[in-house]
Design a protein around this motif. Structure first.
Motif, short mmCIF file in Angstrom:
data_model
loop_
_atom_site.label_atom_id
_atom_site.label_comp_id
_atom_site.label_asym_id
_atom_site.label_seq_id
_atom_site.Cartn_x
_atom_site.Cartn_y
_atom_site.Cartn_z
N GLY A 39 0.80 -1.22 0.00
CA GLY A 39 0.00 0.00 0.00
C GLY A 39 0.84 1.26 0.00
O GLY A 39 0.56 2.21 -0.74
N ALA A 40 1.85 1.31 0.85
CA ALA A 40 2.70 2.50 0.92
C ALA A 40 3.47 2.72 -0.38
O ALA A 40 3.65 3.85 -0.82
N ALA A 41 3.93 1.63 -0.99
CA ALA A 41 4.70 1.75 -2.23
C ALA A 41 3.87 2.35 -3.36
O ALA A 41 4.38 3.13 -4.16
N ILE A 42 2.60 2.00 -3.41
CA ILE A 42 1.73 2.54 -4.45
C ILE A 42 1.61 4.05 -4.31
O ILE A 42 1.75 4.79 -5.29
N PHE A 43 1.37 4.53 -3.10
CA PHE A 43 1.25 5.97 -2.89
C PHE A 43 2.57 6.69 -3.16
O PHE A 43 2.58 7.77 -3.76
N VAL A 44 3.67 6.11 -2.73
CA VAL A 44 4.97 6.75 -2.94
C VAL A 44 5.31 6.82 -4.43
O VAL A 44 5.82 7.84 -4.90
N MET A 45 5.02 5.77 -5.17
CA MET A 45 5.28 5.80 -6.62
C MET A 45 4.47 6.89 -7.30
O MET A 45 4.97 7.60 -8.17
N GLN A 46 3.21 7.04 -6.90
CA GLN A 46 2.36 8.06 -7.50
C GLN A 46 2.86 9.46 -7.16
O GLN A 46 2.91 10.33 -8.03
N SER A 82 11.62 8.42 -3.72
CA SER A 82 10.99 7.14 -3.40
C SER A 82 11.55 6.54 -2.12
O SER A 82 10.79 6.10 -1.25
N LEU A 83 12.86 6.54 -1.98
CA LEU A 83 13.46 5.97 -0.78
C LEU A 83 13.21 6.84 0.44
O LEU A 83 13.01 6.34 1.54
N GLY A 84 13.19 8.15 0.25
CA GLY A 84 12.97 9.06 1.36
C GLY A 84 11.54 9.04 1.89
O GLY A 84 11.31 9.26 3.07
#
Length: 110
Positions: A39-46, A82-84
């Motif tokens: 879930g977090a990765a989806i928001f961060v990518m967007q 993305s990493l931050g």
């Protein structure tokens, strides 16, 4: 956002870069029932993709730099964003699950 236990605000939430601890060392809250998945990765990518793509589009239209210069700026920027943003975003997802009292549901519970 500070990557601390959402329950007490004292203990560390992560034991690695993105691995959530089993329990809080300060208040002993059990994190094993919580699972954020991707879930977090989806928001961060967007978020990171939107910032970098629209910024690169603006720079390309306004200044017309060479493609190699755009890649030299855009790729490290998207990787850094993305990493931050990943740890705070995952911490927010864990806090939201705790606030909403979400738990894992298994197929045999229906």
């Amino acid at each position: 956002m500070l990557c601390r236990c959402p329950d007490c605000g004292q203990g560390k939430l992560f034991k690695g870069f993105l691995t959530v601890t089993d329990h809080c060392p300060a208040c002993d809250y059990d994190f094993t029932t919580l699972n954020t998945g991707d879930g977090a990765a989806i928001f961060v990518m967007q978020i990171a993709g939107g910032i970098v793509v629209f910024g690169a589009l603006f720079v390309q239209v306004a200044y017309d730099p060479p493609v190699w210069a755009m890649l030299m700026v855009a790729l490290p920027l998207v990787a850094g964003l993305s990493l931050g943003l990943m740890r705070p975003a995952k911490g927010v997802m864990v806090a939201l699950q705790m606030r909403n009292k979400a738990a894992q549901v298994h197929n045999d519970e229906f």
